[in-house]
Design a protein around this motif. Structure first.
Motif, PDB file in Angstrom:
ATOM      1  N   THR A  34      -8.018 -32.434  -9.753  1.00 45.96           N
ATOM      2  CA  THR A  34      -9.171 -33.228  -9.340  1.00 45.96           C
ATOM      3  C   THR A  34      -9.635 -32.748  -7.979  1.00 45.96           C
ATOM      4  N   THR A  84     -11.351 -35.554 -13.663  1.00 46.18           N
ATOM      5  CA  THR A  84     -10.189 -34.677 -13.869  1.00 46.18           C
ATOM      6  C   THR A  84     -10.602 -33.447 -14.670  1.00 46.18           C
ATOM      7  N   ALA A 138     -14.547 -37.777 -17.703  1.00 46.81           N
ATOM      8  CA  ALA A 138     -15.445 -38.714 -17.024  1.00 46.81           C
ATOM      9  C   ALA A 138     -14.902 -39.179 -15.679  1.00 46.81           C
ATOM     10  N   ASP A 139     -13.566 -39.199 -15.521  1.00 45.91           N
ATOM     11  CA  ASP A 139     -12.973 -39.660 -14.265  1.00 45.91           C
ATOM     12  C   ASP A 139     -12.873 -38.564 -13.210  1.00 45.91           C
ATOM     13  N   THR A 198     -11.423 -34.232  -4.705  1.00 47.45           N
ATOM     14  CA  THR A 198     -11.876 -35.446  -4.045  1.00 47.45           C
ATOM     15  C   THR A 198     -12.778 -35.083  -2.869  1.00 47.45           C
ATOM     16  N   THR A 246     -17.563 -36.022  -9.137  1.00 42.81           N
ATOM     17  CA  THR A 246     -17.939 -35.892 -10.551  1.00 42.81           C
ATOM     18  C   THR A 246     -19.303 -35.238 -10.731  1.00 42.81           C
TER      19      THR A 246
END
Length: 309
Positions: free
Chosen positions: A100, A144, A141-142, A102, A110
């Motif tokens: 991911t 990842t 969608a999150d 951030t 995203t």
């Protein structure tokens, strides 16, 4: 590429104090330090994957006391962090690397710009600069991402995520973030010797020749020619909107460079045999080059070592 993307790309920030690595191609063709000409770097803000030859400018970002040293691949830059729960991968079998990105607000990023037809370019290479992989992972969608790695050999690997955020504080500014991952197994501690510097290599029956002698910190030119059976190849097909994709890794610190042709390859067109690169490499020593090109619907990857004085 949209006009807005070009405008944003022109203002990409560079980490202060990092040596400039600019590789803008003067004809139709991945950097440890950033600069103009579509150069990506593993040590901070980048020129993104946007088409080389665009005037990215010489914008700079204020360095912080916590900033990694120039030239060192890093998992965090300008508030953006590459995170992963994956510390190890199995040897000799396909594996999925999930990660991911951030943002400065701590939330998963995203929204990404499409850059050379992809929202994320992901690279993996062993510490001895073998096993090169260039992938385009999928994002859930999150936020990842999942990168499907081909069976990695035992050893220490470094992965690189190259992207351009489409929202937040870093909107429009290309980044390359990097982490290491261990692949336990027999031979994990043994690095293969780096192949000697050479101007020619062969892959899948194609001969790739690199001409030029760039000096560290000075602008120079590289010419890459593709031939087959002694005849020039003129049927290179578009790959990621270019006729070839060039990635480089610096021996020792695994600093990363991404370069590509100045001209955009239109769908249905063909190119070759010679691709010209304007190169300014900040560090001397050996660089391992990986040239990817497509013919007849097949992607080929040629590798050779370039010595920079």
């Amino acid at each position: 590429m949209s006009l807005s993307t070009r405008t944003r790309t022109r203002t990409l920030a560079l980490t202060a104090g990092a040596a400039v690595l600019a590789l803008a191609l003067t004809a139709c063709g991945s950097a440890a330090t950033g600069g103009t000409g579509g150069t990506d770097r593993a040590d901070g803000m980048t020129g993104g994957h946007g088409m080389a030859g665009m005037d990215h400018g010489a914008a700079s970002a204020a360095a912080t006391t916590a900033a990694p040293a120039a030239g060192a691949p890093a998992a965090e830059r300008n508030g953006y962090r590459l995170t992963s729960a994956v510390d190890t991968l199995p040897a000799g079998a396909p594996a999925e690397y999930r990660f991911t990105v951030t943002g400065p607000d701590g939330a998963p990023v995203t929204a990404y710009e499409t850059d050379q037809t992809k929202r994320m370019h992901f690279y993996a290479i062993r510490s001895d600069l073998t096993g090169f992989q260039h992938l385009h992972p999928e994002m859930a969608a999150d936020g990842t991402w999942t990168a499907p790695l081909a069976a990695p050999a035992a050893g220490t690997w470094r992965v690189y995520a190259s992207f351009v955020p489409d929202s937040g504080a870093g909107k429009g500014a290309g980044l390359v973030l990097s982490r290491t991952v261990d692949v336990p197994g027999e031979g994990a501690a043994a690095d293969a010797p780096l192949p000697a510097a050479t101007g020619t290599t062969t892959v899948d029956g194609y001969t790739v020749t690199v001409e030029g002698a760039p000096a560290a910190g000075r602008a120079g030119e590289l010419k890459v020619t593709v031939a087959r059976d002694g005849r020039p190849v003129t049927d290179l097909q578009p790959y990621l909107e270019t006729f070839a994709h060039l990635t480089a890794f610096h021996a020792g610190d695994q600093a990363f460079a991404h370069l590509h042709p100045q001209a955009r390859a239109e769908a249905g067109s063909t190119g070759g045999p010679t691709l010209s690169f304007h190169a300014e490499l900040p560090a001397g020593g050996d660089w391992r080059l990986f040239l990817q090109f497509m013919t007849g619907g097949t992607l080929h990857t040629a590798a050779l070592t370039l010595r920079v004085g």
